[in-house]
Design an enzyme around this catalytic site. Structure first.
Site, mmCIF file in Angstrom:
data_model
loop_
_atom_site.group_PDB
_atom_site.id
_atom_site.type_symbol
_atom_site.label_atom_id
_atom_site.label_comp_id
_atom_site.label_asym_id
_atom_site.label_seq_id
_atom_site.Cartn_x
_atom_site.Cartn_y
_atom_site.Cartn_z
ATOM 1 N N ILE A 16 0.843 -1.207 0.000
ATOM 2 C CA ILE A 16 0.000 0.000 0.000
ATOM 3 C C ILE A 16 0.873 1.250 0.000
ATOM 4 N N ALA A 86 4.296 1.429 8.073
ATOM 5 C CA ALA A 86 5.254 0.341 8.291
ATOM 6 C C ALA A 86 4.696 -0.633 9.316
ATOM 7 N N THR A 104 7.549 -4.389 15.752
ATOM 8 C CA THR A 104 7.338 -3.373 14.704
ATOM 9 C C THR A 104 6.020 -2.620 14.913
ATOM 10 N N THR A 133 -6.235 -1.350 10.371
ATOM 11 C CA THR A 133 -6.982 -2.408 9.694
ATOM 12 C C THR A 133 -8.351 -2.655 10.325
ATOM 13 N N ASP A 134 -9.269 -3.189 9.532
ATOM 14 C CA ASP A 134 -10.595 -3.556 10.077
ATOM 15 C C ASP A 134 -10.501 -4.773 10.997
ATOM 16 N N GLU A 135 -9.355 -5.485 10.956
ATOM 17 C CA GLU A 135 -9.241 -6.712 11.767
ATOM 18 C C GLU A 135 -9.263 -6.427 13.265
ATOM 19 N N TYR A 158 -1.540 -10.548 14.909
ATOM 20 C CA TYR A 158 -1.467 -9.372 14.024
ATOM 21 C C TYR A 158 -2.495 -8.325 14.430
ATOM 22 N N SER A 161 -1.830 -6.685 17.713
ATOM 23 C CA SER A 161 -0.730 -5.699 17.681
ATOM 24 C C SER A 161 -1.194 -4.401 17.023
ATOM 25 N N LYS A 162 -2.041 -4.505 16.003
ATOM 26 C CA LYS A 162 -2.562 -3.286 15.355
ATOM 27 C C LYS A 162 -3.548 -2.580 16.301
ATOM 28 N N ARG A 222 -14.500 -11.546 3.133
ATOM 29 C CA ARG A 222 -13.673 -10.342 3.229
ATOM 30 C C ARG A 222 -14.285 -9.259 2.339
ATOM 31 N N PRO A 290 -5.594 -21.019 12.283
ATOM 32 C CA PRO A 290 -6.070 -20.954 13.675
ATOM 33 C C PRO A 290 -6.672 -19.578 13.976
HETATM 34 P P1 NAD Z 1 3.405 -4.712 3.516
HETATM 35 O O1 NAD Z 1 3.763 -5.862 4.388
HETATM 36 O O2 NAD Z 1 3.281 -4.908 2.056
HETATM 37 O O3 NAD Z 1 4.466 -3.525 3.713
HETATM 38 C C1 NAD Z 1 4.969 -3.177 4.969
HETATM 39 C C2 NAD Z 1 6.184 -2.289 4.738
HETATM 40 O O4 NAD Z 1 6.697 -1.921 6.023
HETATM 41 C C3 NAD Z 1 7.319 -2.982 3.987
HETATM 42 O O5 NAD Z 1 7.822 -2.137 2.985
HETATM 43 C C4 NAD Z 1 8.354 -3.244 5.054
HETATM 44 O O6 NAD Z 1 9.691 -3.255 4.556
HETATM 45 C C5 NAD Z 1 8.113 -2.086 6.019
HETATM 46 N N1 NAD Z 1 8.548 -2.411 7.387
HETATM 47 C C6 NAD Z 1 8.258 -3.535 8.098
HETATM 48 N N2 NAD Z 1 8.862 -3.477 9.293
HETATM 49 C C7 NAD Z 1 9.525 -2.302 9.357
HETATM 50 C C8 NAD Z 1 10.330 -1.662 10.341
HETATM 51 N N3 NAD Z 1 10.571 -2.257 11.529
HETATM 52 N N4 NAD Z 1 10.833 -0.434 10.091
HETATM 53 C C9 NAD Z 1 10.581 0.176 8.886
HETATM 54 N N5 NAD Z 1 9.867 -0.398 7.901
HETATM 55 C C10 NAD Z 1 9.329 -1.610 8.141
HETATM 56 O O7 NAD Z 1 2.084 -4.124 4.159
HETATM 57 P P2 NAD Z 1 0.804 -3.472 3.462
HETATM 58 O O8 NAD Z 1 -0.130 -4.540 3.105
HETATM 59 O O9 NAD Z 1 1.255 -2.489 2.467
HETATM 60 O O10 NAD Z 1 0.176 -2.709 4.726
HETATM 61 C C11 NAD Z 1 0.608 -1.394 5.063
HETATM 62 C C12 NAD Z 1 -0.157 -0.928 6.288
HETATM 63 O O11 NAD Z 1 -1.561 -0.930 6.017
HETATM 64 C C13 NAD Z 1 0.036 -1.811 7.503
HETATM 65 O O12 NAD Z 1 0.108 -0.995 8.642
HETATM 66 C C14 NAD Z 1 -1.212 -2.679 7.537
HETATM 67 O O13 NAD Z 1 -1.525 -3.070 8.861
HETATM 68 C C15 NAD Z 1 -2.238 -1.733 6.982
HETATM 69 N N6 NAD Z 1 -3.372 -2.359 6.271
HETATM 70 C C16 NAD Z 1 -3.152 -3.284 5.293
HETATM 71 C C17 NAD Z 1 -4.238 -3.818 4.607
HETATM 72 C C18 NAD Z 1 -4.064 -4.821 3.485
HETATM 73 O O14 NAD Z 1 -5.046 -5.355 2.990
HETATM 74 N N7 NAD Z 1 -2.857 -5.105 3.038
HETATM 75 C C19 NAD Z 1 -5.529 -3.405 4.945
HETATM 76 C C20 NAD Z 1 -5.706 -2.481 5.972
HETATM 77 C C21 NAD Z 1 -4.618 -1.947 6.620
HETATM 78 O O1 DAU Z 2 -8.741 -6.903 6.528
HETATM 79 C C1 DAU Z 2 -7.551 -6.219 6.352
HETATM 80 C C2 DAU Z 2 -6.387 -7.181 6.395
HETATM 81 O O2 DAU Z 2 -6.437 -7.927 5.186
HETATM 82 C C3 DAU Z 2 -5.041 -6.500 6.544
HETATM 83 O O3 DAU Z 2 -4.984 -5.822 7.771
HETATM 84 C C4 DAU Z 2 -3.908 -7.519 6.461
HETATM 85 O O4 DAU Z 2 -2.655 -6.855 6.501
HETATM 86 C C5 DAU Z 2 -4.036 -8.264 5.148
HETATM 87 O O5 DAU Z 2 -3.048 -9.278 5.089
HETATM 88 C C6 DAU Z 2 -5.420 -8.890 5.020
HETATM 89 O O6 DAU Z 2 -5.596 -9.939 5.995
HETATM 90 P P1 DAU Z 2 -6.295 -11.341 5.627
HETATM 91 O O7 DAU Z 2 -5.862 -12.351 6.614
HETATM 92 O O8 DAU Z 2 -7.745 -11.158 5.415
HETATM 93 O O9 DAU Z 2 -5.613 -11.594 4.170
HETATM 94 P P2 DAU Z 2 -5.049 -12.921 3.494
HETATM 95 O O10 DAU Z 2 -4.756 -12.554 2.065
HETATM 96 O O11 DAU Z 2 -3.978 -13.560 4.287
HETATM 97 O O12 DAU Z 2 -6.310 -13.885 3.521
HETATM 98 C C7 DAU Z 2 -7.544 -13.528 2.914
HETATM 99 C C8 DAU Z 2 -8.526 -14.660 3.173
HETATM 100 O O13 DAU Z 2 -8.116 -15.817 2.422
HETATM 101 C C9 DAU Z 2 -8.580 -15.123 4.623
HETATM 102 O O14 DAU Z 2 -9.890 -15.507 4.950
HETATM 103 C C10 DAU Z 2 -7.646 -16.327 4.665
HETATM 104 C C11 DAU Z 2 -7.829 -16.940 3.277
HETATM 105 N N1 DAU Z 2 -6.635 -17.623 2.728
HETATM 106 C C12 DAU Z 2 -5.471 -16.942 2.702
HETATM 107 C C13 DAU Z 2 -4.326 -17.527 2.198
HETATM 108 C C14 DAU Z 2 -3.003 -16.780 2.187
HETATM 109 C C15 DAU Z 2 -6.750 -18.906 2.210
HETATM 110 O O15 DAU Z 2 -7.839 -19.510 2.223
HETATM 111 N N2 DAU Z 2 -5.620 -19.490 1.713
HETATM 112 C C16 DAU Z 2 -4.403 -18.869 1.686
HETATM 113 O O16 DAU Z 2 -3.404 -19.473 1.221
#
Ligand code: NAD
Ligand code: DAU
Length: 352
Positions: A16, A86, A104, A133-135, A158, A161-162, A222, A290
């Site tokens: 993101i 981050a 982190t 996050t919505d989680e 996760y 921690s958020k 989701r 789990p």
């Molecule tokens: P990502 O894992 O793709 O990226 C995380 C970035 O943070 C990476 O570039 C990593 O190098 C950096 N990072 C990790 N630890 C660090 C540290 N100790 N110091 C500095 N940099 C560090 O994550 P993302 O999916 O892009 O998510 C970004 C943010 O948005 C997160 O806070 C996540 O909780 C939140 N978020 C993600 C989603 C989603 O669907 N991916 C949805 C809602 C909220």
């Molecule tokens: O809701 C926001 C969150 O969405 C973010 O905060 C997280 O950073 C992001 O990783 C994401 O979390 P999820 O756990 O929902 O995403 P993931 O892609 O891991 O899984 C999506 C759904 O698919 C979940 O119900 C688990 C399932 N899944 C996932 C994987 C990786 C499978 O069934 N098989 C898989 O191999």
């Protein structure tokens, strides 16, 4: 060059963060955008190749868990705002290694809060934006939506921690008057996502004719949002959000995992010119995650009504664009899965 405004984006080399950094750098040439990222397995500079030489963009490799480094950075740089992304972001990794999430997501966030508090004492016009996050809200039954008033009930390391970092950000607002905003967003999808998350992992596996591991009965739900829509929401909230407030971000776009997987399989069959139904044959039901949350769904009415933000892209179009991007960027996919980029960029930035 003199800039009007300087923003620190943390985690800008990740999924993101990279879309957000690109948006800010291109949209605000009068802003200085500083990207701080430790370049863990999830972050790589390849995600920002097209803007790496922009005059209003700076990259700093660094770890937010290092309090001394963060304090030093804030005393030297004089940021007007922080957009904090981050994090350790993958639920499955938080189950196998919770401690890196504590460090982190919680300690790293507190380091940033302390540094901003010290640097901004007695100054106006600052903003600390915590991207969450919505989680944190836990899990829903068959009906209902998460609103900004829903009580926190995190259920994975996760999300705990958020949730903890969200509480700390709000606590610094209430206790110390730190100007903050928080957003809680649903599942993002699109280019540059590390292929451990559902959609890029399954695209990768379909391409390579490997099994698609569906957790449990596959009926987990989701709410999916195109990643650029998340970036535009962050931009709007950063500029127009009310001090101390929280905004939910979501696509009103709920899918059961198995339905989105079927849709993806069909899209991939078309793109790869394979017989219809062949990708679906790769679906394999495996042991459940789990503590797997059954359903997430976001009510983003506040963001729409108060700040005028709505998502731009429908899932069908977004899924096609996403699948095409990963197929057209095979080199990116191969280099992130093999760890080549991580090794290369870690070496490039080793002494900075
Ligand atoms: P990502 O894992 O793709 O990226 C995380 C970035 O943070 C990476 O570039 C990593 O190098 C950096 N990072 C990790 N630890 C660090 C540290 N100790 N110091 C500095 N940099 C560090 O994550 P993302 O999916 O892009 O998510 C970004 C943010 O948005 C997160 O806070 C996540 O909780 C939140 N978020 C993600 C989603 C989603 O669907 N991916 C949805 C809602 C909220
Ligand atoms: O809701 C926001 C969150 O969405 C973010 O905060 C997280 O950073 C992001 O990783 C994401 O979390 P999820 O756990 O929902 O995403 P993931 O892609 O891991 O899984 C999506 C759904 O698919 C979940 O119900 C688990 C399932 N899944 C996932 C994987 C990786 C499978 O069934 N098989 C898989 O191999």
């Amino acid at each position: 060059m003199n800039f009007d405004h300087k923003i620190l984006v943390t985690g800008g080399a990740g999924f993101i963060g990279s879309h957000l950094v690109r948006l800010l750098v291109n949209k605000y040439p009068n802003y200085s955008i500083v990207n701080l990222d430790e370049l863990t397995y999830a972050g790589n500079m390849e995600n920002l190749k097209d803007i790496e030489n922009a005059s209003n963009y700076t990259f700093i490799k660094g770890d937010i868990t290092d309090a001394d480094f963060i304090h030093e950075l804030f005393s030297v740089q004089q940021f007007d705002g922080v957009i904090h992304l981050a994090a350790e972001s993958h639920v499955d990794r938080s189950i196998s290694n919770p401690m890196s999430f504590i460090m982190t997501n919680i300690v790293g966030t507190v380091n940033l809060l302390n540094a901003a508090k010290k640097a901004w004492e007695g100054k106006d016009g600052k903003r600390f934006f915590h991207v969450s996050t919505d989680e944190v809200y836990g899990t829903l039954g068959e009906t209902g939506l998460f609103t900004e008033e829903t009580a926190y009930d995190p259920r994975s390391p996760y999300s705990a921690s958020k949730a903890s970092s969200d509480h700390l950000v709000r606590a610094y607002h209430h206790t110390f008057g730190l100007p903050i905003v928080v957003s809680n967003c649903s599942n993002n999808y699109g280019p540059n996502q590390f292929p451990e998350k559902l959609l890029p992992l399954f695209i990768h596996n379909i391409k390579n004719e490997k099994p698609l591991p569906v957790y449990g009965d596959g009926k987990y739900t989701r709410d999916w949002l195109w990643v650029m829509d998340h970036a535009t929401a962050i931009d709007v909230i950063y500029h127009k959000g009310k001090n101390g407030d929280t905004y939910n971000i979501g696509g009103h776009n709920e899918w059961k995992n198995i339905d989105i997987i079927h849709q993806l399989c069909d899209v991939m069959d078309d793109l790869l010119d394979r017989a219809k139904g062949s990708s679906r044959e790769l679906i394999t039901f495996v042991k459940d995650r789990p503590g797997h949350d059954r359903r997430y769904a976001i009510d983003a009415t506040k963001l729409k009504d108060e700040l005028g933000w709505v998502p731009s892209l429908q899932m069908e179009e977004g899924l096609l664009k996403t699948a095409k991007w990963y197929l057209e960027n095979e080199e990116w996919l191969d280099n992130v899965t093999s760890g080549n980029y991580q090794k290369y960029y870690k070496e490039q930035y080793a002494n900075r």
